[in-house]
Design an enzyme around this catalytic site. Structure first.
Site, short mmCIF file in Angstrom:
data_model
loop_
_atom_site.label_atom_id
_atom_site.label_comp_id
_atom_site.label_asym_id
_atom_site.label_seq_id
_atom_site.Cartn_x
_atom_site.Cartn_y
_atom_site.Cartn_z
N THR A 1 -36.59 -46.66 42.08
CA THR A 1 -37.62 -47.63 41.74
C THR A 1 -38.29 -47.24 40.44
O THR A 1 -38.58 -46.06 40.21
CB THR A 1 -38.68 -47.75 42.85
OG1 THR A 1 -39.74 -48.58 42.35
CG2 THR A 1 -39.26 -46.42 43.29
N GLY A 2 -38.53 -48.23 39.58
CA GLY A 2 -39.19 -47.95 38.31
C GLY A 2 -38.69 -48.87 37.22
O GLY A 2 -38.15 -49.94 37.51
N THR A 3 -38.85 -48.45 35.98
CA THR A 3 -38.46 -49.28 34.83
C THR A 3 -36.94 -49.42 34.82
O THR A 3 -36.22 -48.53 34.35
CB THR A 3 -38.93 -48.62 33.52
OG1 THR A 3 -38.64 -47.22 33.59
CG2 THR A 3 -40.42 -48.78 33.33
N GLY A 4 -36.47 -50.56 35.31
CA GLY A 4 -35.05 -50.75 35.59
C GLY A 4 -34.13 -50.45 34.42
O GLY A 4 -33.06 -49.86 34.60
N THR B 1 -40.57 -52.27 44.12
CA THR B 1 -39.30 -52.40 44.81
C THR B 1 -39.31 -51.66 46.15
O THR B 1 -40.08 -50.73 46.33
CB THR B 1 -38.27 -51.76 43.84
OG1 THR B 1 -38.24 -52.56 42.69
CG2 THR B 1 -36.91 -51.60 44.41
N GLY C 1 -32.29 -56.10 37.01
CA GLY C 1 -32.69 -54.70 36.89
C GLY C 1 -31.64 -53.75 37.42
O GLY C 1 -30.47 -54.11 37.59
N ASP C 2 -32.06 -52.53 37.70
CA ASP C 2 -31.15 -51.50 38.16
C ASP C 2 -30.76 -51.65 39.63
O ASP C 2 -29.69 -51.19 40.06
CB ASP C 2 -31.80 -50.11 37.97
CG ASP C 2 -33.14 -50.00 38.71
OD1 ASP C 2 -33.97 -50.92 38.54
OD2 ASP C 2 -33.34 -49.02 39.44
#
Ligand code: ASP
Length: 323
Positions: free
Chosen positions: A243-246, A193, A223-224
């Site tokens: 950014t990362g595992t949403g 992202t 996602g987030d």
């Protein structure tokens, strides 16, 4: 700037409700995703294109900030530049969902006004962050999704592009690998992202984030990134882009988690940011990072993944880093 001066500026900005003449040193912070970059580099991925993408985006945003422009315009311009760069997972170069389609999410927030605009699961939009800005400007719904967001884009003359514009060879390869293993993959092997946060000369804060999400994700998965308070947030104390595992960022409301710690616990930006990532996100099993800038120009860039593609621009100098 000391906290008294910061408090004075916040009081001024609350009183005027618009741009005030306080002359703050601007700051721009960018990310291009967090993740397990070393393995990708060992497979032959080059670092330099990421540094260059960050430098280009910093130049685009910085030109606005030094001209006295708004933080919101600066983060939008920086994210447009990152979306246009095919080495990152946003706009051109976005990852593919299970149907082989780029479904993209984006959001931006103005910390001064508290207004926000976001789009989710949009297809064929050349720059999703521009569509999020159009939603922001319309000042009605905060978040538009799917077909309705695309219809809104057509009505507002947002630039579109055909599927081949978004598809790059690397993403097709990753998609085929993910399908073969029946995996939904966080694109952290290679990039992620993109996001930007800024503080402008008038003391205004803003945040913007844009993503293609996860490789081989379910069509319609959001996602987030476009959820205000989860992946993107700004108020008059801080601006945050994640950014990362949403799913873990959504469950811990990560961006607002940081802002709430700053507001209610009296801690500083660095501690609040570290707690949001290293305590709450980690406890939720999440991996990734965030970038944040405070009203006093402080910057925090915590991550619990192997690396995070990131840059800080201030006083005309841009520093980029991957690890
Ligand atoms: N947070 C994004 C999502 O879950 C992915 C990423 O940051 O790479 O959609």
């Amino acid at each position: 700037m000391n906290s008294e001066a910061g408090e004075l500026r916040r009081a001024l900005s609350r009183a005027t409700g618009s741009a005030c003449s306080v002359n703050v040193d601007p700051v721009l912070v960018l990310h291009g995703g967090a993740g397990a970059l070393r393995a990708a580099l060992e497979r032959g991925l080059e670092e330099e294109p990421f540094h260059q993408a960050l430098r280009n985006a910093a130049a685009a945003g910085w030109a606005i900030l030094t001209a006295g422009g708004a933080a919101l315009d600066a983060v939008e311009a920086a994210v447009v530049s990152l979306e246009d760069d095919p080495c990152l997972n946003a706009g051109r170069g976005s990852v593919l969902n299970q149907d082989g389609v780029c479904e993209m999410d984006a959001a931006l927030v103005c910390g001064r006004t508290g207004r926000a605009g976001a789009v989710a699961a949009v297809t064929g939009i050349r720059n999703p962050i521009r569509l999020a800005r159009a939603v922001y400007e319309a000042n009605g719904p905060v978040l538009l999704a799917g077909a309705g967001a695309c219809a809104f884009a057509r009505a507002h003359g947002t630039v579109t592009a055909p599927p081949e514009y978004f598809h790059v060879d690397r993403r097709l390869r990753q998609w085929r690998e993910a399908r073969a293993r029946n995996h939904v993959m966080l694109d952290h092997g290679e990039t992620g992202t993109v996001g930007a946060v800024a503080l402008d000369r008038a003391g205004r804060l803003a945040a913007a984030t844009s993503t293609g999400g996860l490789t081989n994700k379910l069509p319609g998965r959001v996602g987030d990134t476009p959820l205000i308070g989860a992946g993107t947030f700004a108020d008059h104390r801080c601006a945050v882009s994640c950014t990362g595992t949403g799913e873990a960022f959504i469950r811990t409301v990560a961006a607002h988690n940081l802002a709430a710690r700053l507001r209610w616990s009296g801690t500083d930006l660095e501690r609040a940011a570290r707690a949001a990532i290293h305590e709450d996100l980690a406890a939720a099993g999440g991996s990734g990072g965030l970038i944040a800038v405070g009203a006093d120009g402080a910057v925090a860039l915590p991550y619990n993944s192997e690396g995070m593609i990131r840059a800080v621009a201030r006083a005309g100098q841009t520093e980029t880093a991957l690890f």
